[in-house]
Design an enzyme around this catalytic site. Sequence first.
Site, short mmCIF file in Angstrom:
data_model
loop_
_atom_site.label_atom_id
_atom_site.label_comp_id
_atom_site.label_asym_id
_atom_site.label_seq_id
_atom_site.Cartn_x
_atom_site.Cartn_y
_atom_site.Cartn_z
N ASP A 21 -9.79 -4.59 -5.09
CA ASP A 21 -9.05 -3.51 -4.45
C ASP A 21 -9.18 -2.21 -5.24
O ASP A 21 -9.03 -2.21 -6.46
CB ASP A 21 -7.58 -3.91 -4.35
CG ASP A 21 -6.72 -2.93 -3.58
OD1 ASP A 21 -7.24 -1.91 -3.08
OD2 ASP A 21 -5.51 -3.18 -3.47
N SER B 71 0.84 -1.20 0.00
CA SER B 71 0.00 0.00 0.00
C SER B 71 0.88 1.26 0.00
O SER B 71 1.70 1.43 -0.90
CB SER B 71 -0.95 -0.04 1.20
OG SER B 71 -1.96 0.93 1.08
N HIS C 60 -8.02 -4.99 -0.53
CA HIS C 60 -6.82 -4.25 -0.16
C HIS C 60 -6.19 -4.85 1.10
O HIS C 60 -6.87 -5.15 2.07
CB HIS C 60 -7.17 -2.78 0.09
CG HIS C 60 -5.99 -1.88 0.15
ND1 HIS C 60 -5.32 -1.46 -0.97
CD2 HIS C 60 -5.36 -1.31 1.21
CE1 HIS C 60 -4.32 -0.66 -0.62
NE2 HIS C 60 -4.33 -0.56 0.70
#
Length: 322
Positions: free
Chosen positions: A258, A163, A288
């Site tokens: 995601d 991320s 995610h």
Amino acid sequence: MSLKPHLGVRLLMKDKVDWEAVGPKEVVAMRAKSEKLMASPLLRLVTGRPDPGARVEERFLDLPGRRLRLRVFRPVRAEGPLPLVLSFHGGGFIAGASEQNDWVNSGMSAALGAVVVGVDYRLAPEHPIPAPVEDGIETLDALASDPFGWGVDPESIAVFGESAGGTIAEMMALRSREEGPKIRAQVLANPATDWSVSFMDYPSVERNAHQPGLSVPKFRRSADLAFPPDVDRAAYSPVTFTSLAGAPPALVVVGGLDMALDHGQRYVDRLREDGVDARIAVYPRATHGFISTPGLVPAAKPARAEVVSFLAERLRERAHSR
């Protein structure tokens, strides 16, 4: 029929925070609460138990004006010199800790015979960009000289980022084209590759806006807190760079549900356009952050195996060239 995330993900990872009403003090308070939860043995049911093939220790790295905590995994059985993998957790630059990647990091260490270091970089709002990226770069520069005597090979280095941590890893990988220790491979899990004014203008953001794991309000609020008004967001958005030529080979692992799916795909496309070996692995029912939740998402295990295989291939090239 449209795919849905697994039931456990829908129940446990649904974002219930009113991010539009959250200020800097509230973010810091939520982070402290989250760090306590991270230390709970019960959370291991979600985040996975560390691989017994690697032992863990904590170290502290003194850099100018600050001290960073390192969570270090070293293989139980391995002969040096050892590859070094620096790992950067997710959390939108405002949250997270290296413990959330213990399952991934320990697995990489045991399977690769590598020293894997989770870096607790500084977080916003107290330490906005560029602080997290500077922490990554300066940690790499320091550890390449093996100050703790781990027996690392300074010519066999890779980066892993999840991320927002993916942004740090990307920036380090691209920097290594011209300066600093050479990075042989970059692995990015659901990375953020675009923080510019167009960071929300991707089909996957709209398509997966209501999936658990990452919400639109949290994505926006994280960007607002992490990037001060005087910082050029495009300078931390690799997909907007003029050229990515010469970057290390890349593997991007991302979930089909995601919001950041197209961020990862666009980065891979740009790398390929500029002649870089890059591949993407999409796990259709994953959301995610799935690679850090093996207790909830079955796809985490094959994803980790793919990461290990990719890094073994790239780091083996270095070993064969010696």
